[in-house]
Design a protein around this motif. Sequence first.
Motif, short mmCIF file in Angstrom:
data_model
loop_
_atom_site.label_atom_id
_atom_site.label_comp_id
_atom_site.label_asym_id
_atom_site.label_seq_id
_atom_site.Cartn_x
_atom_site.Cartn_y
_atom_site.Cartn_z
N LEU A 166 0.99 -1.16 -0.23
CA LEU A 166 0.39 0.05 0.26
C LEU A 166 0.67 1.39 -0.38
O LEU A 166 0.64 2.09 -0.64
N VAL A 167 1.76 1.35 0.85
CA VAL A 167 2.81 2.48 0.91
C VAL A 167 3.17 2.66 -0.35
O VAL A 167 3.31 3.63 -0.95
N GLU A 168 3.58 1.15 -1.47
CA GLU A 168 4.72 1.51 -2.36
C GLU A 168 3.38 2.03 -3.41
O GLU A 168 3.60 3.09 -4.55
N TYR A 169 1.99 1.84 -3.67
CA TYR A 169 1.36 1.90 -4.33
C TYR A 169 1.22 3.66 -4.44
O TYR A 169 0.76 4.58 -4.94
N TYR A 170 0.65 4.32 -3.20
CA TYR A 170 0.30 5.06 -2.49
C TYR A 170 1.86 6.59 -3.21
O TYR A 170 1.31 7.70 -3.24
N GLU A 171 2.86 5.96 -2.67
CA GLU A 171 3.99 6.44 -2.92
C GLU A 171 4.00 7.07 -4.68
O GLU A 171 3.96 7.79 -5.63
N LYS A 172 3.73 5.80 -5.38
CA LYS A 172 3.51 6.23 -7.02
C LYS A 172 2.05 6.75 -7.39
O LYS A 172 2.39 7.82 -8.50
N HIS A 173 1.21 6.72 -6.49
CA HIS A 173 -0.10 7.27 -7.69
C HIS A 173 -0.70 8.41 -5.58
O HIS A 173 -1.87 7.72 -6.10
N PRO A 174 -0.04 9.44 -5.78
CA PRO A 174 -0.53 10.05 -4.57
C PRO A 174 -1.66 10.82 -5.24
O PRO A 174 -2.49 11.08 -4.18
N GLU A 175 -2.20 10.85 -6.01
CA GLU A 175 -3.17 11.37 -6.58
C GLU A 175 -4.79 10.48 -6.45
O GLU A 175 -5.90 11.09 -6.22
N THR A 176 -4.72 9.36 -5.83
CA THR A 176 -5.46 8.55 -5.76
C THR A 176 -6.44 9.27 -4.19
O THR A 176 -7.88 8.81 -4.73
N ILE A 177 -5.62 9.40 -3.50
CA ILE A 177 -6.47 9.61 -2.63
C ILE A 177 -6.89 11.54 -2.41
O ILE A 177 -5.56 11.92 -2.57
N TYR A 178 -7.87 12.15 -2.79
CA TYR A 178 -7.99 13.64 -2.53
C TYR A 178 -9.09 13.52 -1.33
O TYR A 178 -10.26 12.96 -1.06
N PRO A 179 -9.15 15.27 -0.87
CA PRO A 179 -7.75 15.79 -0.86
C PRO A 179 -6.30 15.74 -0.01
O PRO A 179 -6.11 14.55 0.79
N LYS A 180 -5.30 16.43 -0.46
CA LYS A 180 -3.77 15.96 0.27
C LYS A 180 -4.09 15.42 1.47
O LYS A 180 -3.75 14.70 2.23
N ILE A 181 -4.88 15.90 2.68
CA ILE A 181 -5.40 15.96 3.94
C ILE A 181 -5.52 14.48 4.17
O ILE A 181 -4.65 13.91 5.13
N ARG A 182 -5.99 14.25 3.59
CA ARG A 182 -6.38 12.56 3.43
C ARG A 182 -5.16 11.45 3.08
O ARG A 182 -5.48 9.86 3.75
N TYR A 183 -4.90 11.80 2.37
CA TYR A 183 -3.58 10.94 1.57
C TYR A 183 -3.25 10.69 2.92
O TYR A 183 -2.27 9.61 3.52
N ASN A 184 -2.69 12.08 3.62
CA ASN A 184 -1.32 12.53 4.48
C ASN A 184 -2.25 11.24 5.58
O ASN A 184 -1.60 10.20 6.94
N GLU A 185 -3.32 11.45 5.90
CA GLU A 185 -4.34 10.62 7.27
C GLU A 185 -4.15 9.41 6.70
O GLU A 185 -2.92 8.60 7.87
N ALA A 186 -4.24 8.65 5.48
CA ALA A 186 -3.73 7.47 5.04
C ALA A 186 -2.89 6.84 5.29
O ALA A 186 -2.63 5.54 6.16
#
Length: 488
Positions: A166-186
């Motif tokens: 999951l870490v690898e996937y989200y680091e490659k695809h940070p746009e997957t979770i919007y907005p950024k604050i929720r990406y950081n939370e996840a």
Amino acid sequence: MNKVKYLTAPIFYANSTPHIGHLYTGLVCDLWKQINLVMGEDFFLSSGMDEHGQKVFQVAVNNGLNPKVHVDNISESFKKFFEKYNVRYDYWVRTTDEQHKKATQIFWNKLKENGYVYKHRYKGWYSISDESYLDVSEDYVSTSKNIVWREEECYYFKLSSFQEKLVEYYEKHPETIYPKIRYNEAMGFIKQGLKDFSISRPKERLSWGIEVPDDPDQVMYVWIDALANYLTLIGYPDQKYLNYWPATHVVGKDILKFHAIYWPALLMAADLLPPKKVVVHGWWLNGDQKVSKSLNNAIDIDGLTEVYGSDAIRYFLLSNMTLGEDANFKESLFHSTINAALSNKYGNILLRLLGIAENKNIKELKHCELDEFLNNVVNNTKNEANNFVKNISFFDQYIRSFSAAFDSLNNYISENTIWKQEGEQLNNSLYSLLYCFKVLSVLFSPILPECAKKIAKYFDVDLNFKDVSVHKNIIIKEPIVLFPRVME
């Protein structure tokens, strides 16, 4: 096979009736669906009811109802609620449907076949209200209600196997979770370490659910049942689901963990693609508290709707919350917003233009070359709509362009004093302004669908950009009132 853009609202828990929080989720989804349709894109929107679980069963029992009768009633109330506000779903899933049950069991078997499901004896604290096992301190237990000690066998999912993936996937695809604050939370939650979690309950204490395949003494945990709906309703395991998947999910921030961590891990475990995007919105607050039936702080939007109509509610909710943040509902703000944006601006422009035509005894306007300034207003708004079509993250920019566009029309009327014009000059000004007004009304029809229907009927056009942008003479009819002034 052409890909269909697939958007989901959550399926709503069938333990209570709908409120403003449910409506906002539906409006965000409906807005993106309708702008896609206006611009000619193929689109599919789903939602429905999450009908299993202990809380649903208990509410039914407390009301003296069979659980199926209870969820039937709740489902119907949600459907009527959304219809009232022109939220239009293409598919309304119910987790008690046989097709969903069978497909969810196939999904379970895939997880088990791939080695990510195992049976384990649980000993620890259990939250009755959350229907989940807890890893908490004694201090937490001593100050909390509805927590009991449980020892029982159940099935677990190997969530821990997906931490690095999951870490690898989200680091490659940070746009997957919007907005950024929720990406950081996840990401923060994932990096703290993921633990395996229980995905079943003993049937002896929870019979209201989907049975685990090959183990009739166990019932699936309600979240496994619920999350699988995003696949089952598009035909999984039949290959036709590939015409839609992966989906974009719109969810409230309280269920971020389930959609940004549990669900992608479950999909990976079943050899499926993670969601394309998870859009996370905030909460509507009443006195700085989340609107919730359990807190008895529901907002009476029904009363406001009866007086001012569904479009007024849609506009207020969509324009007064930045996507991803919380917002306070204040009736005084509702009144001032509707007067400023809809009565004094949007609705008044049309009355001014039709009034000028009436005073000048104009029955028909000849089509002409558009004024350059007004043509740019239309093109700029079209660009905002196209950006929104391509990416739901342009939600706020699209909403803000509403005021900007109609401010431009109002300013043009005043600066050119068109009520003083005559002859061809007046024809060209009125035609350009009314043409822009009808095109803008269709481009913003996802926000104000009832108004858009009136505009479409007045100008004899369809609610799509291709039809409304055709140049033809404009017949002047009786003026129409779109928004009466709201009494503050």
